[in-house]
Scaffold this motif. Structure first.
Motif, PDB file in Angstrom:
ATOM      1  N   GLY A 149       0.797  -1.217   0.000  1.00 23.67           N
ATOM      2  CA  GLY A 149       0.000   0.000   0.000  1.00 23.67           C
ATOM      3  C   GLY A 149       0.829   1.266   0.000  1.00 23.67           C
ATOM      4  O   GLY A 149       0.262   2.369   0.013  1.00 23.67           O
ATOM      5  N   GLY A 150       2.141   1.130   0.026  1.00 22.94           N
ATOM      6  CA  GLY A 150       3.002   2.303  -0.091  1.00 22.94           C
ATOM      7  C   GLY A 150       3.780   2.666   1.151  1.00 22.94           C
ATOM      8  O   GLY A 150       4.564   3.628   1.125  1.00 22.94           O
ATOM      9  N   LEU A 151       3.616   1.939   2.255  1.00 23.03           N
ATOM     10  CA  LEU A 151       4.373   2.253   3.465  1.00 23.03           C
ATOM     11  C   LEU A 151       5.801   1.746   3.296  1.00 23.03           C
ATOM     12  O   LEU A 151       6.026   0.574   2.968  1.00 23.03           O
ATOM     13  CB  LEU A 151       3.712   1.616   4.690  1.00 23.03           C
ATOM     14  N   ALA A 152       6.773   2.609   3.506  1.00 23.70           N
ATOM     15  CA  ALA A 152       8.171   2.271   3.254  1.00 23.70           C
ATOM     16  C   ALA A 152       8.647   1.127   4.141  1.00 23.70           C
ATOM     17  O   ALA A 152       8.314   1.059   5.323  1.00 23.70           O
ATOM     18  CB  ALA A 152       9.047   3.502   3.479  1.00 23.70           C
ATOM     19  N   GLY A 153       9.451   0.246   3.579  1.00 32.03           N
ATOM     20  CA  GLY A 153       9.970  -0.879   4.336  1.00 32.03           C
ATOM     21  C   GLY A 153      10.831  -0.472   5.510  1.00 32.03           C
ATOM     22  O   GLY A 153      10.921  -1.193   6.507  1.00 32.03           O
TER      23      GLY A 153
END
Length: 268
Positions: free
Chosen positions: A202-206
């Motif tokens: 969903g786009g949350l940075a690793g």
């Protein structure tokens, strides 16, 4: 606990648990020190204490000497009481004219089915009171030195359940990822890999900071600090299991700064 009776006597204006009524009370995150006075008053007055599996035995020992202790715990993946049977039992005990304390871990209205039980009691004409408790999603952050709100870092907090959230609840993890606010997960250990993958998809940075806190506030408390893309592997490697709270967000990074300052504070 010595002095409990004296404390309650000094607070004579506390509500009374009346015969034929039920209090839906929160036992807090674990350590009995986090009980509210009203929950303690309910324990001392109750004829029957219907308690969850995660309620600390030291809390149960605070019940009155004549109280019936009735286990009604629900544990993921283990044989558990059926919710309909629990509410039926509460109604039955109240109809016997007993003073009933339904004791839940944390807060009864925070993923604890307290709302369902309140609605069922109301429909049956049973008088009830909601007694708030300190939820583990807040207490674990405080005990883990993670400020859940931090000026300049976040403007909101998301509380979510991981139980069944990937399999059948249709949680929109991508929408939560886009918020950019800390996410506090209850009951997430079983579905943690799927949840982390969905948040990253969903786009949350690793590299988003993440933590898992097990057995919060208890002597056995364990805190694992990681990042979103490594959390699942590190939780498995360290053997962190339920009950645990997971938090994902930039506020987790503040723990390291606080720990760095602690030696200096100790010398003041």
């Amino acid at each position: 606990m010595s002095g409990v009776g004296d404390v309650l006597d000094d607070l004579g204006d506390l509500p009374r648990l009346e015969p034929g009524s039920v209090w839906l009370a929160g036992a807090g995150p674990g350590d009995p020190a986090h009980l509210t006075l009203l929950t303690l008053a309910g324990l001392r007055q109750a004829d029957a204490v219907v308690h969850d599996a995660l309620v600390d035995p030291r809390v149960l020992r605070l019940a009155g000497s004549g109280a019936r202790l009735i286990a009604a715990g629900k544990r993921g993946g283990k044989p558990s009481a059926v919710q309909a049977d629990i509410t039926a039992q509460l109604i039955g005990l109240a109809h016997e004219g007993l003073r009933v304390l339904r004791l839940k871990g944390g807060d009864p209205f925070m993923f604890g089915r307290g709302g369902e039980e309140a609605l069922t009691l109301a429909a049956a004409g049973v008088r009830f009171r909601i007694v708030p408790g300190l939820t583990s999603g807040l207490a674990s952050m405080a005990s883990g030195l993670i400020p859940l709100t931090l000026r300049g870092v976040n403007q909101a907090v998301v509380f979510a359940t991981g139980h069944g959230a990937v399999r059948d609840e249709g949680m929109d993890w991508a929408a939560l990822a886009r918020l950019g606010q800390p996410i506090v997960l209850y009951m997430a250990m079983t579905n943690l890999a799927a949840i982390c993958a969905a948040l990253m998809a969903g786009g949350l940075a690793g590299e988003t900071p993440a933590a898992a806190i097990a057995s919060a506030t208890l002597p056995s408390q364990r805190i694992l600090i990681s990042r979103l893309d490594a959390l699942v592997d590190e939780v498995a490697r360290e053997g962190i299991g339920a009950p645990a709270i997971v938090v994902i967000g930039a506020v987790v990074a503040a723990r390291a700064a606080l720990l760095d300052l602690l030696p200096a504070l100790a010398s003041v």
